[in-house]
Scaffold this motif. Structure first.
Motif, PDB file in Angstrom:
ATOM      1  N   MET A  20     -11.456 -44.707  -1.875  1.00  0.00           N
ATOM      2  CA  MET A  20     -10.649 -43.983  -2.856  1.00  0.00           C
ATOM      3  C   MET A  20     -11.521 -42.948  -3.565  1.00  0.00           C
ATOM      4  N   THR A  21     -10.984 -41.745  -3.728  1.00  0.00           N
ATOM      5  CA  THR A  21     -11.699 -40.658  -4.387  1.00  0.00           C
ATOM      6  C   THR A  21     -11.616 -40.816  -5.902  1.00  0.00           C
ATOM      7  N   THR A  22     -12.754 -40.696  -6.565  1.00  0.00           N
ATOM      8  CA  THR A  22     -12.788 -40.777  -8.025  1.00  0.00           C
ATOM      9  C   THR A  22     -12.482 -39.412  -8.614  1.00  0.00           C
ATOM     10  N   THR A  23     -11.611 -39.370  -9.611  1.00  0.00           N
ATOM     11  CA  THR A  23     -11.278 -38.112 -10.267  1.00  0.00           C
ATOM     12  C   THR A  23     -12.461 -37.626 -11.092  1.00  0.00           C
ATOM     13  N   GLN A  24     -12.850 -36.370 -10.882  1.00  0.00           N
ATOM     14  CA  GLN A  24     -13.969 -35.782 -11.599  1.00  0.00           C
ATOM     15  C   GLN A  24     -13.509 -35.329 -12.984  1.00  0.00           C
ATOM     16  N   GLN A  25     -14.207 -35.789 -13.998  1.00  0.00           N
ATOM     17  CA  GLN A  25     -13.916 -35.339 -15.348  1.00  0.00           C
ATOM     18  C   GLN A  25     -14.530 -33.961 -15.594  1.00  0.00           C
ATOM     19  N   PHE A  26     -14.066 -33.292 -16.627  1.00  0.00           N
ATOM     20  CA  PHE A  26     -14.640 -32.002 -17.013  1.00  0.00           C
ATOM     21  C   PHE A  26     -15.489 -32.203 -18.268  1.00  0.00           C
ATOM     22  N   TRP A  27     -16.024 -31.090 -18.784  1.00  0.00           N
ATOM     23  CA  TRP A  27     -16.930 -31.160 -19.933  1.00  0.00           C
ATOM     24  C   TRP A  27     -16.349 -30.364 -21.092  1.00  0.00           C
ATOM     25  N   LEU A  28     -16.009 -31.065 -22.150  1.00  0.00           N
ATOM     26  CA  LEU A  28     -15.380 -30.485 -23.330  1.00  0.00           C
ATOM     27  C   LEU A  28     -16.369 -30.557 -24.486  1.00  0.00           C
ATOM     28  N   ALA A  29     -16.881 -29.390 -24.882  1.00  0.00           N
ATOM     29  CA  ALA A  29     -17.843 -29.330 -25.994  1.00  0.00           C
ATOM     30  C   ALA A  29     -19.004 -30.296 -25.783  1.00  0.00           C
ATOM     31  N   GLY A  30     -19.482 -30.374 -24.549  1.00  0.00           N
ATOM     32  CA  GLY A  30     -20.658 -31.164 -24.241  1.00  0.00           C
ATOM     33  C   GLY A  30     -20.413 -32.619 -23.920  1.00  0.00           C
ATOM     34  N   ARG A  31     -19.168 -33.055 -23.885  1.00  0.00           N
ATOM     35  CA  ARG A  31     -18.899 -34.455 -23.557  1.00  0.00           C
ATOM     36  C   ARG A  31     -17.857 -34.528 -22.436  1.00  0.00           C
ATOM     37  N   ARG A  32     -17.879 -35.626 -21.709  1.00  0.00           N
ATOM     38  CA  ARG A  32     -16.906 -35.826 -20.634  1.00  0.00           C
ATOM     39  C   ARG A  32     -15.504 -35.977 -21.214  1.00  0.00           C
ATOM     40  N   ALA A  33     -14.523 -35.489 -20.457  1.00  0.00           N
ATOM     41  CA  ALA A  33     -13.128 -35.636 -20.893  1.00  0.00           C
ATOM     42  C   ALA A  33     -12.223 -35.604 -19.671  1.00  0.00           C
ATOM     43  N   SER A  34     -11.041 -36.143 -19.833  1.00  0.00           N
ATOM     44  CA  SER A  34     -10.020 -36.147 -18.787  1.00  0.00           C
ATOM     45  C   SER A  34      -8.730 -35.584 -19.343  1.00  0.00           C
ATOM     46  N   GLY A  35      -7.993 -34.886 -18.483  1.00  0.00           N
ATOM     47  CA  GLY A  35      -6.688 -34.373 -18.864  1.00  0.00           C
ATOM     48  C   GLY A  35      -5.582 -35.277 -18.349  1.00  0.00           C
ATOM     49  N   GLU A  36      -4.409 -34.711 -18.208  1.00  0.00           N
ATOM     50  CA  GLU A  36      -3.246 -35.499 -17.791  1.00  0.00           C
ATOM     51  C   GLU A  36      -2.854 -35.248 -16.349  1.00  0.00           C
ATOM     52  N   THR A  37      -3.431 -34.212 -15.718  1.00  0.00           N
ATOM     53  CA  THR A  37      -3.122 -33.889 -14.321  1.00  0.00           C
ATOM     54  C   THR A  37      -4.412 -33.643 -13.560  1.00  0.00           C
ATOM     55  N   GLU A  38      -4.305 -33.604 -12.232  1.00  0.00           N
ATOM     56  CA  GLU A  38      -5.468 -33.366 -11.381  1.00  0.00           C
ATOM     57  C   GLU A  38      -5.101 -32.351 -10.294  1.00  0.00           C
ATOM     58  N   PHE A  39      -6.119 -31.771  -9.692  1.00  0.00           N
ATOM     59  CA  PHE A  39      -5.917 -30.991  -8.470  1.00  0.00           C
ATOM     60  C   PHE A  39      -6.968 -31.400  -7.451  1.00  0.00           C
ATOM     61  N   HIS A  94     -12.390 -29.660   1.796  1.00  0.00           N
ATOM     62  CA  HIS A  94     -13.450 -29.036   2.577  1.00  0.00           C
ATOM     63  C   HIS A  94     -12.852 -27.922   3.430  1.00  0.00           C
ATOM     64  N   PRO A  95     -13.342 -26.697   3.323  1.00  0.00           N
ATOM     65  CA  PRO A  95     -12.780 -25.615   4.125  1.00  0.00           C
ATOM     66  C   PRO A  95     -12.917 -25.825   5.634  1.00  0.00           C
ATOM     67  N   HIS A  96     -13.923 -26.594   6.044  1.00  0.00           N
ATOM     68  CA  HIS A  96     -14.157 -26.762   7.479  1.00  0.00           C
ATOM     69  C   HIS A  96     -13.098 -27.621   8.151  1.00  0.00           C
ATOM     70  N   ASP A  97     -12.763 -28.756   7.548  1.00  0.00           N
ATOM     71  CA  ASP A  97     -11.846 -29.676   8.217  1.00  0.00           C
ATOM     72  C   ASP A  97     -10.671 -30.115   7.347  1.00  0.00           C
ATOM     73  N   GLY A  98     -10.590 -29.587   6.140  1.00  0.00           N
ATOM     74  CA  GLY A  98      -9.485 -29.928   5.262  1.00  0.00           C
ATOM     75  C   GLY A  98      -9.575 -31.291   4.617  1.00  0.00           C
ATOM     76  N   SER A  99     -10.679 -31.995   4.809  1.00  0.00           N
ATOM     77  CA  SER A  99     -10.810 -33.330   4.224  1.00  0.00           C
ATOM     78  C   SER A  99     -10.909 -33.248   2.708  1.00  0.00           C
ATOM     79  N   LEU A 100     -10.440 -34.305   2.055  1.00  0.00           N
ATOM     80  CA  LEU A 100     -10.473 -34.361   0.598  1.00  0.00           C
ATOM     81  C   LEU A 100     -11.895 -34.592   0.114  1.00  0.00           C
ATOM     82  N   VAL A 101     -12.394 -33.697  -0.713  1.00  0.00           N
ATOM     83  CA  VAL A 101     -13.740 -33.824  -1.270  1.00  0.00           C
ATOM     84  C   VAL A 101     -13.686 -34.518  -2.628  1.00  0.00           C
ATOM     85  N   ALA A 102     -12.731 -34.121  -3.470  1.00  0.00           N
ATOM     86  CA  ALA A 102     -12.636 -34.698  -4.817  1.00  0.00           C
ATOM     87  C   ALA A 102     -11.297 -34.325  -5.427  1.00  0.00           C
ATOM     88  N   GLU A 103     -10.924 -35.094  -6.435  1.00  0.00           N
ATOM     89  CA  GLU A 103      -9.846 -34.716  -7.330  1.00  0.00           C
ATOM     90  C   GLU A 103     -10.470 -34.376  -8.670  1.00  0.00           C
TER      91      GLU A 103
END
Length: 480
Positions: A1-20, A24-33
């Motif tokens: 299972m792919t772990t959702t990557q958090q972003f950085w809000l004012a220097g700390r990790r944070a998560s939103g309500e949606t993901e994208f 991988h451009p080569h084979d279309g495999s899922l790299v991350a959410e």
């Protein structure tokens, strides 16, 4: 299972309500959410950056320099990990991805050095009678918080060229990475979080492109540094005429081979450099060789050598050490390149090599006799395609370089120092490289273009100047 990557809000990790998804451009495999910031979180980051402006500007130089040194050190330590991440999200061959990490290390190292030696200037004012007893100190101060908008083609190094100069001058920065390639910027956030930079001095926000106009318009972000397409760049500039906007946009870089560059060794070198730098990064570089302009006296021999060198470029899986040319960033990009080549051939261009698409990959391609009304004759292809043009003189060669809406860099293969200085004077570009392809960039040098290639300059010290303004202090009543 792919772990959702958090972003950085004012220097700390944070998560939103949606993901994208990042694939991988080569084979279309899922790299991350990747988690997407909410509107409220974006507002929080911008407010924190605005609040941090006076705090960050007042930090001692050693604090900023130490943080920048730390980033350089940690990037170097994590080179292989980050290079493989770049390959996965961007599709560039691993050999080029490693080079990109190395360049980012250099950018942060240069920024640390510049942070320590940026001292301003002094001037005595008693050069006129009214200035007797007066002395001026001129220093630079941040214009305010920076909105840095980065492209997909160098997802770490072009991020570094926005983040490092901002930190060096003490300007808070909101970084928006490209949606296709946010992962290396998020790793950079991990490393920045290890430093003692003030809260609010940086955020990495993978916001959707639809949300970018609101950030662009926000008055709390008076500086915008954008790298990307000329269409989007000038839309940004036109929409905020009172902001300080720097644009590093596109090009259709020319490599000029003049009559004195005529020995077999000369032409072998020119052909190898042209073939390499027309196709490196899949041609997805603003200074990738797109046009070859050669004197008639060397043209036929050069064409044969260029085609042979292009056909030697190894295509395939970008994680393979032998691969020179990987896929484009996605299949839509490859389809666009395919359609432009088909347009050129339909209008009379001769296809000498390549011209085939396989999913997101496009074969290294060489065209001759490109008609002036072909899309490729004027626009930036941003793919592994080059065209060959014959001219009768240096005057005609330089006129051909200048016959473009773009003006980023040009390469001139000549041994004549007078011609080199003439090229520097006459070519309507931001940089001229003598004896090599136009694709050379040292990260400390001023880099940018004229005409539709943008305004302002990158390169650490030059970006620091763009992010700051001069303020004069006049001392009065001094016995000088």
């Amino acid at each position: 299972m792919t772990t959702t990557q958090q972003f950085w809000l004012a220097g700390r990790r944070a998560s939103g309500e949606t993901e994208f998804e990042v694939r991988h451009p080569h084979d279309g495999s899922l790299v991350a959410e990747v988690s997407v910031p909410t509107d409220a979180q974006v507002e929080e980051a911008v407010a924190a950056a605005a609040a941090a402006v006076p705090v960050f500007a007042a930090t001692p130089a050693h604090v900023r320099a130490t943080a920048l040194d730390h980033v350089a050190k940690r990037l170097a330590e994590r080179t292989e990990e980050i290079a493989r991440l770049i390959t996965a999200e961007n599709g560039k061959p691993i050999k080029w991805a490693r080079g990109e990490v190395g360049r980012a290390v250099s950018v942060f190292r240069w920024a640390a050095e510049e942070a320590r030696r940026t001292n301003g200037e002094t001037m005595r004012l008693d050069t006129d009678p009214g200035g007797v007893g007066r002395f001026a100190v001129v220093r630079r101060f941040p214009r305010g918080a920076v909105l840095g908008i980065a492209p997909f083609n160098f997802p770490l190094n072009l991020v570094a060229h926005k983040v490092a100069p901002a930190i060096a001058v003490g300007a808070p920065i909101i970084l928006k990475p490209a949606p296709a390639t946010p992962l290396s910027a998020l790793v950079l956030g991990e490393i920045l979080a290890e430093t003692d930079l003030p809260a609010g001095s940086w955020s990495v926000l993978p916001v959707e492109n639809a949300k970018m106009p609101a950030l662009v318009q926000d008055k709390r972000l008076p500086v915008i540094s954008f790298t990307g397409s000329d269409k989007v760049g000038y839309q940004i500039m036109d929409s905020v005429p009172r902001k300080h906007v720097t644009l590093e946009l596109g090009g259709n870089a020319a490599a000029v081979v003049l009559a004195d560059w005529s020995s077999e060794a000369d032409l072998d070198w020119a052909a190898s450099r042209i073939a390499l730098f027309a196709n490196y990064q899949g041609g997805q570089s603003c200074i990738s060789v797109q046009r070859v302009i050669a004197d008639a006296s060397v043209y036929d021999r050069l064409v044969e050598k260029v085609v042979a060198k292009v056909q030697e470029q190894v295509t395939g899986d970008p994680s393979d050490e032998a691969t020179d040319v990987g896929p484009l960033v996605d299949e839509n990009a490859a389809r666009r390149v395919e359609s432009w080549v088909e347009d050129a051939v339909a209008k009379g261009a001769r296809l000498l090599a390549g011209g085939k698409r396989d999913g997101a990959a496009y074969a290294p391609t060489v065209l001759a006799e490109l008609p002036a009304d072909a899309i490729l004759a004027k626009a930036e292809v941003f793919g592994p395609v080059l065209s060959l043009h014959k001219v009768a003189s240096t005057e005609e060669a330089f006129a051909a370089v200048n016959d473009s809406d773009f003006g980023l860099q040009a390469g001139v293969f000549t041994h004549d120092v007078q011609t080199a200085f003439r090229a520097h004077r006459e070519l309507e570009v931001g940089g001229v490289v003598i004896g090599d392809a136009p694709s050379y960039r040292a990260d400390q040098m001023p880099y940018g273009g004229v005409k539709d290639s943008g305004v302002g300059r990158e390169g650490v010290r030059y970006a620091m100047e763009d992010f700051t303004f001069e303020k004069v202090l006049v001392l009065t009543g001094l016995d000088l």
